[in-house]
Design a protein around this motif. Structure first.
Motif, PDB file in Angstrom:
ATOM      1  N   ALA A 141     -60.837 -11.254   1.248  1.00  0.00           N
ATOM      2  CA  ALA A 141     -60.004 -12.126   0.400  1.00  0.00           C
ATOM      3  C   ALA A 141     -58.533 -11.944   0.723  1.00  0.00           C
ATOM      4  O   ALA A 141     -58.111 -10.855   1.132  1.00  0.00           O
ATOM      5  N   ALA A 142     -57.770 -12.991   0.517  1.00  0.00           N
ATOM      6  CA  ALA A 142     -56.315 -12.900   0.624  1.00  0.00           C
ATOM      7  C   ALA A 142     -55.784 -12.355  -0.691  1.00  0.00           C
ATOM      8  O   ALA A 142     -56.433 -12.453  -1.739  1.00  0.00           O
ATOM      9  N   VAL A 173     -54.537  -8.771   3.059  1.00  0.00           N
ATOM     10  CA  VAL A 173     -55.955  -9.111   3.116  1.00  0.00           C
ATOM     11  C   VAL A 173     -56.771  -7.944   2.555  1.00  0.00           C
ATOM     12  O   VAL A 173     -56.489  -6.787   2.841  1.00  0.00           O
ATOM     13  N   VAL A 174     -57.789  -8.270   1.760  1.00  0.00           N
ATOM     14  CA  VAL A 174     -58.664  -7.263   1.151  1.00  0.00           C
ATOM     15  C   VAL A 174     -60.056  -7.402   1.769  1.00  0.00           C
ATOM     16  O   VAL A 174     -60.616  -8.502   1.811  1.00  0.00           O
ATOM     17  N   TYR A 175     -60.599  -6.283   2.225  1.00  0.00           N
ATOM     18  CA  TYR A 175     -61.928  -6.227   2.821  1.00  0.00           C
ATOM     19  C   TYR A 175     -62.801  -5.346   1.931  1.00  0.00           C
ATOM     20  O   TYR A 175     -62.432  -4.199   1.677  1.00  0.00           O
ATOM     21  N   THR A 176     -63.928  -5.856   1.457  1.00  0.00           N
ATOM     22  CA  THR A 176     -64.814  -4.998   0.677  1.00  0.00           C
ATOM     23  C   THR A 176     -65.923  -4.465   1.568  1.00  0.00           C
ATOM     24  O   THR A 176     -66.334  -5.110   2.537  1.00  0.00           O
ATOM     25  N   ASP A 216     -58.425 -12.118  -6.541  1.00  0.00           N
ATOM     26  CA  ASP A 216     -59.620 -12.581  -7.256  1.00  0.00           C
ATOM     27  C   ASP A 216     -60.440 -13.503  -6.359  1.00  0.00           C
ATOM     28  O   ASP A 216     -60.026 -13.834  -5.252  1.00  0.00           O
ATOM     29  N   LYS A 217     -61.581 -13.936  -6.858  1.00  0.00           N
ATOM     30  CA  LYS A 217     -62.519 -14.722  -6.061  1.00  0.00           C
ATOM     31  C   LYS A 217     -61.982 -16.087  -5.644  1.00  0.00           C
ATOM     32  O   LYS A 217     -62.500 -16.690  -4.707  1.00  0.00           O
ATOM     33  N   SER A 218     -60.935 -16.574  -6.285  1.00  0.00           N
ATOM     34  CA  SER A 218     -60.353 -17.859  -5.867  1.00  0.00           C
ATOM     35  C   SER A 218     -59.653 -17.742  -4.517  1.00  0.00           C
ATOM     36  O   SER A 218     -59.323 -18.744  -3.902  1.00  0.00           O
ATOM     37  N   LYS A 219     -59.447 -16.518  -4.049  1.00  0.00           N
ATOM     38  CA  LYS A 219     -58.759 -16.291  -2.780  1.00  0.00           C
ATOM     39  C   LYS A 219     -59.695 -15.770  -1.688  1.00  0.00           C
ATOM     40  O   LYS A 219     -59.244 -15.235  -0.681  1.00  0.00           O
ATOM     41  N   LEU A 220     -61.008 -15.939  -1.906  1.00  0.00           N
ATOM     42  CA  LEU A 220     -61.957 -15.499  -0.890  1.00  0.00           C
ATOM     43  C   LEU A 220     -61.752 -16.263   0.407  1.00  0.00           C
ATOM     44  O   LEU A 220     -61.575 -17.483   0.407  1.00  0.00           O
ATOM     45  N   LEU A 221     -61.786 -15.538   1.506  1.00  0.00           N
ATOM     46  CA  LEU A 221     -61.697 -16.139   2.836  1.00  0.00           C
ATOM     47  C   LEU A 221     -63.082 -16.252   3.461  1.00  0.00           C
ATOM     48  O   LEU A 221     -63.413 -17.263   4.075  1.00  0.00           O
ATOM     49  N   SER A 222     -63.873 -15.187   3.328  1.00  0.00           N
ATOM     50  CA  SER A 222     -65.223 -15.211   3.881  1.00  0.00           C
ATOM     51  C   SER A 222     -66.133 -14.288   3.090  1.00  0.00           C
ATOM     52  O   SER A 222     -65.668 -13.384   2.394  1.00  0.00           O
ATOM     53  N   ALA A 223     -67.424 -14.543   3.227  1.00  0.00           N
ATOM     54  CA  ALA A 223     -68.443 -13.709   2.595  1.00  0.00           C
ATOM     55  C   ALA A 223     -69.608 -13.564   3.556  1.00  0.00           C
ATOM     56  O   ALA A 223     -69.959 -14.516   4.268  1.00  0.00           O
ATOM     57  N   THR A 224     -70.180 -12.384   3.579  1.00  0.00           N
ATOM     58  CA  THR A 224     -71.399 -12.139   4.335  1.00  0.00           C
ATOM     59  C   THR A 224     -72.430 -11.615   3.356  1.00  0.00           C
ATOM     60  O   THR A 224     -72.170 -10.652   2.626  1.00  0.00           O
ATOM     61  N   MET A 257     -46.802  -1.049   8.214  1.00  0.00           N
ATOM     62  CA  MET A 257     -47.510  -1.687   7.128  1.00  0.00           C
ATOM     63  C   MET A 257     -48.493  -0.702   6.530  1.00  0.00           C
ATOM     64  O   MET A 257     -49.190  -0.006   7.244  1.00  0.00           O
ATOM     65  N   SER A 258     -48.539  -0.680   5.227  1.00  0.00           N
ATOM     66  CA  SER A 258     -49.384   0.308   4.568  1.00  0.00           C
ATOM     67  C   SER A 258     -50.821  -0.185   4.429  1.00  0.00           C
ATOM     68  O   SER A 258     -51.105  -1.378   4.393  1.00  0.00           O
ATOM     69  N   ILE A 259     -51.712   0.765   4.356  1.00  0.00           N
ATOM     70  CA  ILE A 259     -53.126   0.519   4.122  1.00  0.00           C
ATOM     71  C   ILE A 259     -53.462   1.134   2.774  1.00  0.00           C
ATOM     72  O   ILE A 259     -53.164   2.308   2.538  1.00  0.00           O
ATOM     73  N   GLU A 260     -54.063   0.342   1.889  1.00  0.00           N
ATOM     74  CA  GLU A 260     -54.480   0.835   0.575  1.00  0.00           C
ATOM     75  C   GLU A 260     -55.996   0.946   0.568  1.00  0.00           C
ATOM     76  O   GLU A 260     -56.698  -0.026   0.830  1.00  0.00           O
ATOM     77  N   ARG A 261     -56.499   2.135   0.287  1.00  0.00           N
ATOM     78  CA  ARG A 261     -57.938   2.371   0.211  1.00  0.00           C
ATOM     79  C   ARG A 261     -58.337   2.418  -1.260  1.00  0.00           C
ATOM     80  O   ARG A 261     -57.783   3.194  -2.032  1.00  0.00           O
ATOM     81  N   ILE A 262     -59.273   1.577  -1.623  1.00  0.00           N
ATOM     82  CA  ILE A 262     -59.698   1.449  -3.018  1.00  0.00           C
ATOM     83  C   ILE A 262     -61.046   2.145  -3.179  1.00  0.00           C
ATOM     84  O   ILE A 262     -61.984   1.867  -2.430  1.00  0.00           O
TER      85      ILE A 262
END
Length: 116
Positions: free
Chosen positions: A114-115, A21-24, A58-66, A1-6
């Motif tokens: 986010a998903a 899954v996207v992690y900021t 986008d923000k409609s797919k947020l899973l969690s926020a800290t 599985m690939s990892i994309e770094r933004i």
């Protein structure tokens, strides 16, 4: 599985996408550093919108926020901005804590997952 770094950098990437899954990274205000919690939160949420878009979500797919606040007495001020930004009926799991941030000019830092 690939990892994309933004927006990768030497120390960290602004976001990482893996397995749908996207992690900021924690986002702080750049233009509004040192300004009000309202201004910093508004800018940070805009940065997060941009990172999520770049990652294909986008923000409609947020899973969690800290959310980190340098002073918990600003909780309501931050929430006023958050509440107007968060996607209706799609609020993520969330934690808000008081913490000493990287520099006194930063009063808010936010990171999300986010998903896709």
């Amino acid at each position: 599985m690939s990892i994309e770094r933004i927006q990768p950098g030497k120390r960290m990437s602004m976001a990482v996408s893996h397995n749908g899954v996207v992690y900021t990274a924690g986002q702080v205000a750049k233009a509004n550093a040192g300004k009000s919690v309202t201004e910093q939160t508004t800018e940070i949420l805009g940065l997060i919108d941009g990172l999520l878009a770049e990652a294909g979500t986008d923000k409609s797919k947020l899973l969690s926020a800290t959310i980190f606040l340098s002073d918990m007495s600003t909780f309501q001020e931050m929430n006023e901005v958050w509440d107007s930004w968060v996607s209706p009926d799609n609020a993520p799991a969330r934690a808000t804590v008081e913490a000493k941030l990287a520099a006194p000019k930063y009063t808010v830092e936010i990171m999300v997952i986010a998903a896709k």
